[in-house]
Design a protein around this motif. Sequence first.
Motif, mmCIF file in Angstrom:
data_model
loop_
_atom_site.group_PDB
_atom_site.id
_atom_site.type_symbol
_atom_site.label_atom_id
_atom_site.label_comp_id
_atom_site.label_asym_id
_atom_site.label_seq_id
_atom_site.Cartn_x
_atom_site.Cartn_y
_atom_site.Cartn_z
ATOM 1 N N LEU A 78 18.668 -13.579 -8.104
ATOM 2 C CA LEU A 78 19.179 -12.316 -7.552
ATOM 3 C C LEU A 78 19.520 -11.331 -8.672
ATOM 4 O O LEU A 78 19.169 -10.152 -8.593
ATOM 5 C CB LEU A 78 20.401 -12.564 -6.674
ATOM 6 C CG LEU A 78 20.976 -11.329 -5.996
ATOM 7 C CD1 LEU A 78 20.001 -10.761 -4.982
ATOM 8 C CD2 LEU A 78 22.292 -11.656 -5.328
ATOM 9 N N LEU A 79 20.163 -11.826 -9.719
ATOM 10 C CA LEU A 79 20.530 -10.949 -10.839
ATOM 11 C C LEU A 79 19.319 -10.499 -11.650
ATOM 12 O O LEU A 79 19.361 -9.453 -12.293
ATOM 13 C CB LEU A 79 21.550 -11.647 -11.740
ATOM 14 C CG LEU A 79 22.908 -11.895 -11.096
ATOM 15 C CD1 LEU A 79 23.781 -12.744 -12.017
ATOM 16 C CD2 LEU A 79 23.607 -10.594 -10.734
ATOM 17 N N LEU A 80 18.238 -11.280 -11.610
ATOM 18 C CA LEU A 80 17.038 -10.911 -12.362
ATOM 19 C C LEU A 80 16.099 -9.976 -11.584
ATOM 20 O O LEU A 80 15.165 -9.425 -12.169
ATOM 21 C CB LEU A 80 16.262 -12.162 -12.783
ATOM 22 C CG LEU A 80 16.886 -12.968 -13.920
ATOM 23 C CD1 LEU A 80 16.113 -14.258 -14.144
ATOM 24 C CD2 LEU A 80 16.943 -12.156 -15.203
ATOM 25 N N LEU A 81 16.323 -9.770 -10.301
ATOM 26 C CA LEU A 81 15.447 -8.899 -9.520
ATOM 27 C C LEU A 81 15.318 -7.494 -10.113
ATOM 28 O O LEU A 81 14.207 -6.966 -10.185
ATOM 29 C CB LEU A 81 15.912 -8.841 -8.061
ATOM 30 C CG LEU A 81 15.605 -10.079 -7.227
ATOM 31 C CD1 LEU A 81 16.187 -9.919 -5.824
ATOM 32 C CD2 LEU A 81 14.133 -10.378 -7.165
ATOM 33 N N PRO A 82 16.416 -6.859 -10.562
ATOM 34 C CA PRO A 82 16.243 -5.543 -11.195
ATOM 35 C C PRO A 82 15.391 -5.595 -12.468
ATOM 36 O O PRO A 82 14.636 -4.653 -12.747
ATOM 37 C CB PRO A 82 17.669 -5.085 -11.518
ATOM 38 C CG PRO A 82 18.540 -5.876 -10.610
ATOM 39 C CD PRO A 82 17.830 -7.182 -10.390
ATOM 40 N N VAL A 83 15.470 -6.681 -13.222
ATOM 41 C CA VAL A 83 14.656 -6.824 -14.434
ATOM 42 C C VAL A 83 13.184 -6.920 -14.049
ATOM 43 O O VAL A 83 12.327 -6.261 -14.651
ATOM 44 C CB VAL A 83 15.089 -8.056 -15.259
ATOM 45 C CG1 VAL A 83 14.163 -8.278 -16.441
ATOM 46 C CG2 VAL A 83 16.532 -7.913 -15.708
ATOM 47 N N PHE A 84 12.895 -7.720 -13.020
ATOM 48 C CA PHE A 84 11.505 -7.833 -12.562
ATOM 49 C C PHE A 84 10.995 -6.492 -12.044
ATOM 50 O O PHE A 84 9.855 -6.108 -12.298
ATOM 51 C CB PHE A 84 11.370 -8.907 -11.479
ATOM 52 C CG PHE A 84 11.718 -10.293 -11.944
ATOM 53 C CD1 PHE A 84 11.426 -10.716 -13.231
ATOM 54 C CD2 PHE A 84 12.353 -11.183 -11.095
ATOM 55 C CE1 PHE A 84 11.737 -11.996 -13.661
ATOM 56 C CE2 PHE A 84 12.672 -12.461 -11.511
ATOM 57 C CZ PHE A 84 12.373 -12.869 -12.793
ATOM 58 N N GLY A 85 11.844 -5.768 -11.329
ATOM 59 C CA GLY A 85 11.463 -4.438 -10.842
ATOM 60 C C GLY A 85 11.186 -3.480 -11.990
ATOM 61 O O GLY A 85 10.201 -2.734 -11.972
ATOM 62 N N TYR A 86 12.040 -3.509 -12.997
ATOM 63 C CA TYR A 86 11.853 -2.653 -14.171
ATOM 64 C C TYR A 86 10.530 -2.968 -14.874
ATOM 65 O O TYR A 86 9.770 -2.061 -15.239
ATOM 66 C CB TYR A 86 13.026 -2.835 -15.134
ATOM 67 C CG TYR A 86 12.801 -2.220 -16.489
ATOM 68 C CD1 TYR A 86 12.913 -0.842 -16.674
ATOM 69 C CD2 TYR A 86 12.454 -3.000 -17.584
ATOM 70 C CE1 TYR A 86 12.691 -0.267 -17.920
ATOM 71 C CE2 TYR A 86 12.234 -2.442 -18.827
ATOM 72 C CZ TYR A 86 12.355 -1.075 -18.996
ATOM 73 O OH TYR A 86 12.127 -0.519 -20.220
ATOM 74 N N LEU A 87 10.253 -4.265 -15.043
ATOM 75 C CA LEU A 87 9.003 -4.657 -15.695
ATOM 76 C C LEU A 87 7.794 -4.209 -14.884
ATOM 77 O O LEU A 87 6.787 -3.756 -15.445
ATOM 78 C CB LEU A 87 8.959 -6.171 -15.919
ATOM 79 C CG LEU A 87 9.869 -6.696 -17.013
ATOM 80 C CD1 LEU A 87 9.892 -8.219 -17.000
ATOM 81 C CD2 LEU A 87 9.451 -6.165 -18.371
ATOM 82 N N TRP A 88 7.876 -4.301 -13.558
ATOM 83 C CA TRP A 88 6.759 -3.861 -12.718
ATOM 84 C C TRP A 88 6.557 -2.349 -12.847
ATOM 85 O O TRP A 88 5.423 -1.877 -12.962
ATOM 86 C CB TRP A 88 6.993 -4.248 -11.257
ATOM 87 C CG TRP A 88 5.853 -3.857 -10.387
ATOM 88 C CD1 TRP A 88 4.698 -4.549 -10.197
ATOM 89 C CD2 TRP A 88 5.716 -2.645 -9.648
ATOM 90 N NE1 TRP A 88 3.861 -3.849 -9.360
ATOM 91 C CE2 TRP A 88 4.463 -2.678 -9.013
ATOM 92 C CE3 TRP A 88 6.544 -1.546 -9.444
ATOM 93 C CZ2 TRP A 88 4.018 -1.649 -8.193
ATOM 94 C CZ3 TRP A 88 6.106 -0.519 -8.628
ATOM 95 C CH2 TRP A 88 4.855 -0.580 -8.016
ATOM 96 N N VAL A 89 7.653 -1.586 -12.867
ATOM 97 C CA VAL A 89 7.539 -0.125 -13.023
ATOM 98 C C VAL A 89 6.947 0.213 -14.387
ATOM 99 O O VAL A 89 6.057 1.065 -14.490
ATOM 100 C CB VAL A 89 8.909 0.566 -12.821
ATOM 101 C CG1 VAL A 89 8.868 2.022 -13.260
ATOM 102 C CG2 VAL A 89 9.335 0.457 -11.359
#
Length: 135
Positions: A78-89
């Motif tokens: 859950l805490l890593l979801l923003p990191v994954f989103g950032y990497l995708w962007v």
Amino acid sequence: MTVPPIQRLLGPVAVFAAGAVGAVLVAFVDPHEPGHYPTCPSLTLTGWYCPGCGGLRMAHSLLHGDVPHAFDMNPLVLLLLPVFGYLWVRWTVSAVRGVPLRSALIRPGVLYGFLVLLGLYWITRNLPFAQVLAP
């Protein structure tokens, strides 16, 4: 020879589409009910929760707006979801611009640190004093 923009975007679009299809499936097919999804091979073979255990239940709870329950199921993911989103962007923007993806988040030191974090999380969530990390 330059690659057309539409071809450069195939990867990010495919990952987004796969994630969207998975999210819709998990939103409508409740992983809290036994028998809807296969059990975790790591849990089945070793009895230990892997770093991803509880991830489907976390996603289901999150998609239904229950953030505290999602956090209980798998806090690391859950805490890593923003990191994954950032990497995708970053990947998508790089593809649109036609430049290679260069990010501090994918350098070897960061990658090794992430793998160490996963290993520590894997071990810690299976210790008796850290039952709060178990799904």
